[in-house]
Design an enzyme around this catalytic site. Structure first.
Site, PDB file in Angstrom:
ATOM      1  N   PRO A  89       0.810  -1.226   0.000  1.00  0.00           N
ATOM      2  CA  PRO A  89       0.000   0.000   0.000  1.00  0.00           C
ATOM      3  C   PRO A  89       0.845   1.278   0.000  1.00  0.00           C
ATOM      4  CG  PRO A  89      -0.316  -1.262   2.044  1.00  0.00           C
ATOM      5  CD  PRO A  89       0.497  -2.107   1.121  1.00  0.00           C
ATOM      6  N   GLU A 116       1.246  -7.874   8.137  1.00  0.00           N
ATOM      7  CA  GLU A 116       1.422  -6.424   8.202  1.00  0.00           C
ATOM      8  C   GLU A 116       2.402  -5.918   7.152  1.00  0.00           C
ATOM      9  OE1 GLU A 116      -0.501  -4.377  10.172  1.00  0.00           O
ATOM     10  OE2 GLU A 116      -1.533  -6.276  10.497  1.00  0.00           O
ATOM     11  N   ARG A 154      -5.117  -7.071 -20.864  1.00  0.00           N
ATOM     12  CA  ARG A 154      -5.983  -6.547 -21.922  1.00  0.00           C
ATOM     13  C   ARG A 154      -5.268  -5.555 -22.843  1.00  0.00           C
ATOM     14  NH1 ARG A 154      -8.569  -2.290 -21.085  1.00  0.00           N
ATOM     15  NH2 ARG A 154     -10.583  -2.898 -21.930  1.00  0.00           N
ATOM     16  N   ASP A 169     -10.308   3.131 -24.582  1.00  0.00           N
ATOM     17  CA  ASP A 169     -10.689   3.042 -23.174  1.00  0.00           C
ATOM     18  C   ASP A 169     -10.496   4.355 -22.451  1.00  0.00           C
ATOM     19  OD1 ASP A 169     -11.490   0.435 -22.876  1.00  0.00           O
ATOM     20  OD2 ASP A 169      -9.479  -0.315 -22.439  1.00  0.00           O
TER      21      ASP A 169
HETATM   22 CL1  6GU Z   1      -0.578  -3.548  -3.411  1.00  0.00          CL
HETATM   23  N1  6GU Z   1      -1.385  -4.269  -1.014  1.00  0.00           N
HETATM   24  C1  6GU Z   1      -2.156  -4.132   0.072  1.00  0.00           C
HETATM   25  N2  6GU Z   1      -2.017  -4.980   1.091  1.00  0.00           N
HETATM   26  N3  6GU Z   1      -3.058  -3.171   0.201  1.00  0.00           N
HETATM   27  C2  6GU Z   1      -3.179  -2.339  -0.817  1.00  0.00           C
HETATM   28  C3  6GU Z   1      -2.411  -2.419  -1.985  1.00  0.00           C
HETATM   29  C4  6GU Z   1      -1.505  -3.417  -2.040  1.00  0.00           C
HETATM   30  N4  6GU Z   1      -2.764  -1.428  -2.817  1.00  0.00           N
HETATM   31  C5  6GU Z   1      -3.717  -0.767  -2.181  1.00  0.00           C
HETATM   32  N5  6GU Z   1      -3.968  -1.289  -0.981  1.00  0.00           N
END
Ligand code: 6GU
Length: 231
Positions: A89, A116, A154, A169
């Site tokens: 994230p 985590e 795609r 798109d």
């Molecule tokens: Cl790539 N991993 C996780 N665990 N949460 C996320 C993410 C990735 N992208 C957005 N939220």
């Protein structure tokens, strides 16, 4: 293209990979997806892959040993080394330009975390491309990896059948506009009529109308950044 997916939960991908677009692309050998279980590279009788963070704190972290060994083993499985993407994230947020960049690689290695996150020495050892799919937290990188595989596949030549549809798109092309409204039959549904211009047969007028609609749709959806220029 070859895509390797490294995960503790390979079974999460089975239905997804057999789905219509991807299943067909795999059967046509346009894309080769290989699943590897990170746990296969864990040591000891318990095959441990995660442990508690030094210094304390919630949850468990993926240990560097099994993850790095898994990436190194998978890299040896093909002649060309893969572009390593760590799903996290905190990574750079993926957009269509980022997807296009990944689609130009010959081989991708998608590294899915759980718990985590990763011990930071995974990042230090592998210098991966760290990617996030948006500003929210998923319980693991698997769903993010599926998003990447779908969006990349795609764009590969031959996968969509109609190359023009990928180019038209939303977020594609130099202007990165979202698509405006589209209509099919019937001409009237519950009192709502298809715009006359689309029935006019005047291709120039239709193209101009669609561009205006795309600009309006882009303006109304984007809060501040990305202001499309009218032409
Ligand atoms: Cl790539 N991993 C996780 N665990 N949460 C996320 C993410 C990735 N992208 C957005 N939220």
């Amino acid at each position: 293209m070859r895509i390797d997916i490294l995960t503790l939960f390979p079974e999460m991908f089975t239905g997804f990979l057999d789905g219509s677009l991807l299943g067909e692309a795999r059967r046509s050998r346009l894309i080769d997806v290989c699943l590897t279980n990170i746990r296969d590279f864990a040591e000891g009788v318990h095959r441990q892959v995660d442990d508690r963070p030094y210094g304390g704190g919630p949850g468990m972290l993926l240990m560097p040993g099994p993850v790095v060994s898994c990436v190194e083993a998978v890299q040896q499985q093909a002649a060309v080394p893969g572009h390593v993407v760590m799903l996290t994230p905190g990574g750079r947020r993926l957009d269509q330009a980022g997807v296009e960049e990944l689609a130009r690689k010959e081989r991708l290695v998608l590294l899915c975390g759980r718990y985590e996150g990763f011990d930071d020495r995974v990042r230090e050892t592998l210098s991966p491309d760290q990617v996030s799919i948006g500003d929210y937290v998923l319980s693991g990188g698997e769903v993010a990896a599926m998003v990447i595989v779908d969006a990349v596949a795609r764009l590969l030549p031959g996968v969509l059948g109609d190359e023009e549809s990928a180019r038209q798109d939303s977020f594609s092309g130099a202007d990165r506009l979202v698509e405006g409204p589209q209509y099919t039959r019937p001409r009237e549904f519950r009192g709502l009529r298809v715009p006359d211009v689309l029935l006019s047969g005047d291709h120039g007028r239709i193209a101009r109308w669609r561009h205006e609609q795309a600009v309006d749709a882009t303006r109304s959806r984007v809060p501040t950044n990305l202001s499309p220029s009218r032409s």
